[in-house]
Design an enzyme around this catalytic site. Structure first.
Site, PDB file in Angstrom:
ATOM      1  N   ASN A 221       0.858  -1.186   0.000  1.00  0.00           N
ATOM      2  CA  ASN A 221       0.000   0.000   0.000  1.00  0.00           C
ATOM      3  C   ASN A 221       0.897   1.240   0.000  1.00  0.00           C
ATOM      4  OD1 ASN A 221       0.544   0.857   2.856  1.00  0.00           O
ATOM      5  ND2 ASN A 221      -0.302  -1.174   3.221  1.00  0.00           N
ATOM      6  N   ASP A 290      -4.225  -6.358   4.822  1.00  0.00           N
ATOM      7  CA  ASP A 290      -5.417  -7.081   5.276  1.00  0.00           C
ATOM      8  C   ASP A 290      -5.491  -8.448   4.618  1.00  0.00           C
ATOM      9  OD1 ASP A 290      -6.406  -5.104   7.030  1.00  0.00           O
ATOM     10  OD2 ASP A 290      -7.068  -3.925   5.308  1.00  0.00           O
ATOM     11  N   LYS A 300       9.005 -16.810 -10.895  1.00  0.00           N
ATOM     12  CA  LYS A 300       8.278 -15.665 -11.446  1.00  0.00           C
ATOM     13  C   LYS A 300       7.129 -16.157 -12.338  1.00  0.00           C
ATOM     14  CE  LYS A 300       8.905 -11.613 -14.266  1.00  0.00           C
ATOM     15  NZ  LYS A 300       9.685 -11.052 -15.350  1.00  0.00           N
ATOM     16  N   PHE A 335      -5.025   2.650  14.700  1.00  0.00           N
ATOM     17  CA  PHE A 335      -5.130   3.700  13.682  1.00  0.00           C
ATOM     18  C   PHE A 335      -6.078   3.201  12.603  1.00  0.00           C
ATOM     19  CE2 PHE A 335      -1.852   6.777  14.839  1.00  0.00           C
ATOM     20  CZ  PHE A 335      -1.311   6.107  15.933  1.00  0.00           C
ATOM     21  N   LYS A 349     -14.304   0.064  15.246  1.00  0.00           N
ATOM     22  CA  LYS A 349     -12.966  -0.553  15.330  1.00  0.00           C
ATOM     23  C   LYS A 349     -12.382  -0.434  16.720  1.00  0.00           C
ATOM     24  CE  LYS A 349     -11.522  -0.669  10.694  1.00  0.00           C
ATOM     25  NZ  LYS A 349     -10.904  -0.053   9.583  1.00  0.00           N
ATOM     26  N   LYS A 353     -11.537  -3.965  18.280  1.00  0.00           N
ATOM     27  CA  LYS A 353     -10.122  -4.306  18.435  1.00  0.00           C
ATOM     28  C   LYS A 353      -9.635  -4.051  19.862  1.00  0.00           C
ATOM     29  CE  LYS A 353      -9.075  -3.398  13.587  1.00  0.00           C
ATOM     30  NZ  LYS A 353      -8.004  -3.704  12.657  1.00  0.00           N
TER      31      LYS A 353
HETATM   32  O1  C5P Z   1      -9.165  -2.881  10.153  1.00  0.00           O
HETATM   33  P1  C5P Z   1      -8.142  -1.905   9.689  1.00  0.00           P
HETATM   34  O2  C5P Z   1      -7.067  -2.507   8.825  1.00  0.00           O
HETATM   35  O3  C5P Z   1      -8.696  -0.644   9.132  1.00  0.00           O
HETATM   36  O4  C5P Z   1      -7.455  -1.450  11.069  1.00  0.00           O
HETATM   37  C1  C5P Z   1      -6.368  -0.605  11.131  1.00  0.00           C
HETATM   38  C2  C5P Z   1      -5.604  -0.855  12.399  1.00  0.00           C
HETATM   39  O5  C5P Z   1      -5.391  -2.251  12.564  1.00  0.00           O
HETATM   40  C3  C5P Z   1      -4.233  -0.219  12.350  1.00  0.00           C
HETATM   41  O6  C5P Z   1      -3.840   0.169  13.652  1.00  0.00           O
HETATM   42  C4  C5P Z   1      -3.376  -1.362  11.816  1.00  0.00           C
HETATM   43  O7  C5P Z   1      -2.042  -1.221  12.219  1.00  0.00           O
HETATM   44  C5  C5P Z   1      -4.035  -2.581  12.453  1.00  0.00           C
HETATM   45  N1  C5P Z   1      -3.921  -3.803  11.637  1.00  0.00           N
HETATM   46  C6  C5P Z   1      -3.272  -4.897  12.174  1.00  0.00           C
HETATM   47  N2  C5P Z   1      -3.179  -6.062  11.468  1.00  0.00           N
HETATM   48  C7  C5P Z   1      -3.714  -6.157  10.247  1.00  0.00           C
HETATM   49  C8  C5P Z   1      -4.392  -5.058   9.677  1.00  0.00           C
HETATM   50  C9  C5P Z   1      -4.484  -3.902  10.411  1.00  0.00           C
HETATM   51  O8  C5P Z   1      -2.778  -4.823  13.286  1.00  0.00           O
HETATM   52  N3  C5P Z   1      -3.582  -7.291   9.577  1.00  0.00           N
END
Ligand code: C5P
Length: 414
Positions: A221, A290, A300, A335, A349, A353
């Site tokens: 990203n 994600d 490759k 975040f 969230k 979380k």
């Molecule tokens: O659910 P989302 O990806 O929007 O959440 C963002 C938060 O979750 C951020 O703090 C990011 O660092 C954390 N995150 C994580 N592990 C992932 C994806 C996001 O800890 N696989």
């Protein structure tokens, strides 16, 4: 930190009455250190100056003699007036010390503990905090040996006021220009003021992750690492012991106590999992993937194979899994970056979380990925605590750390 500070005329800020030892080394920015002495004096500090052989080629010692109202010291073998050993006398005199400008040579010697002139010998003997303001060409600043030395010095507890970007004396433009004297004075003030995160162990994640599809391709990203790095710098400036775990980034990592570079979400999970039990605060600013490819191709993938579908599987949520095992004293900050229904999703969230605070990054032209500015809203409990307009990422970091300090105080009371 220091207990023998004197108060004096010339202001009542953290520098009033402070004894500041300034090391000037041989860089063109040495001329700027003359205004640094003036600003420090104006803030009420006493200043003594040590110059290296290189520095006296750039600026006459007399300039610093006059501005500091103390004789400039250059010779390790010259005894102080009342007898004794010059480098010990200087080191014991200082409440804080600053190297400005600091050349790559000085960084290397200080990192290795070399003591071959008055400046390096005095630095070794210092018990007072030391701030370093590097100045060099950008290629030198980002070179592997300089990065290593900066990391070693930071791990030794030395603080940095990092160089800015702009026109450099060598005719090039880029990072490496010594911080402005006003900024160095501010950083010294922070160094001397009792920090509101003194001794607190802060773990910061920053940057993006890269999920491999085959040996040459990956999913990632646009996170640059700037926001996480600003948070790490701000926490360190306020006295925290900072561990930084970062994925790929576009800017050099700040010099904090411990820096670990990782690549994939799985590596980030392992590094954070190891560091989390020993932290008081987790700032999860990294943009972690994600999804990751279900399989990584060993070779490759060939375009001749025609249309390609890559199966993606969810990446475990690192933040949620760490927050799940947080102990009563630990504070977890998540975040989020949302492109729709931002505030509702942010609140959800925060609860899902199990975060203590959630920072919502606004998406816009001057905010979010790859720029130096940001606008954030911070949520705690079910409330929006505050939001900022578009500000520098440093300013946003300062407001977020204020919220962390507030949340820790509330946690301590409950
Ligand atoms: O659910 P989302 O990806 O929007 O959440 C963002 C938060 O979750 C951020 O703090 C990011 O660092 C954390 N995150 C994580 N592990 C992932 C994806 C996001 O800890 N696989």
């Amino acid at each position: 930190m220091q207990t023998r500070r004197r108060r004096s005329k010339g202001g009542n800020g953290p520098l009033a009455g402070a004894r500041i030892l300034l090391f000037v080394t041989g860089g063109i920015a040495a001329y700027k250190s003359a205004s640094l002495v003036r600003l420090l004096r104006r803030a009420g500090a006493s200043v003594r100056v040590v110059m290296t052989a290189g520095a006296v080629r750039f600026v006459q010692p007399l300039t610093f003699d006059v501005l500091s109202e103390h004789p400039v010291c250059t010779d390790v073998f010259e005894s102080p007036d009342g007898g004794g050993v010059r480098h010990i006398e200087l080191a014991n005199w200082a409440d804080a010390a600053v190297v400005a400008p600091a050349t790559a040579d000085l960084l290397a010697k200080a990192a290795a503990g070399i003591a071959d002139d008055l400046a390096t010998t005095t630095i070794l003997a210092l018990r007072a905090p030391l701030l370093i303001a590097p100045s060099m060409n950008e290629a030198m600043w980002v070179s592997a040996p300089v990065r290593r030395n900066v990391e070693r010095l930071a791990a030794d507890g030395r603080r940095f006021v990092e160089p800015g970007t702009g026109h450099l004396a060598c005719g090039e433009a880029g990072a490496g220009r010594m911080a402005e004297p006003e900024e160095i004075v501010r950083a010294l003030g922070v160094l001397l003021a009792p920090g509101d995160l003194d001794g607190v162990r802060v773990l910061v994640s920053a940057g993006r992750t890269e999920e491999e599809i085959d040996p040459v391709r990956y999913l990632s990203n646009r996170s640059s690492g700037r926001m996480g790095f600003a948070l790490a710098r701000e926490a360190a400036g306020r006295g925290a012991r900072v561990t930084l775990v970062h994925g790929p980034v576009d800017v050099p990592a700040p010099a904090v106590n411990r820096v670990t570079a990782v690549r994939s979400a799985a590596e980030m999970k392992r590094a954070l999992g190891r560091a989390f039990p020993r932290c008081d605060v987790l700032l999860m600013a990294a943009a972690v993937a994600d999804f990751t490819p279900a399989r990584r191709a060993g070779n490759k993938i060939k375009r001749e194979n025609g249309q390609l579908a890559v199966d993606l599987v969810p990446v475990p949520d690192i933040l949620a899994s760490l927050a799940e095992r947080k102990k009563p004293g630990q504070l977890v900050v998540g975040f989020a970056l949302e492109t729709e229904d931002a505030e509702r999703n942010a609140r959800r969230k925060l609860a899902d979380k199990k975060c203590d605070l959630l920072v919502l990054n606004r998406v816009g032209e001057k905010t979010g990925f790859g720029v130096d500015t940001n606008a954030v809203a911070v949520f705690g409990g079910q409330r929006k605590l505050f939001e900022t307009p578009v500000v520098s990422k440093d300013e946003a970091a300062a407001r977020i750390i204020d919220a962390v300090v507030g949340a820790r105080a509330r946690k301590g009371r409950s």
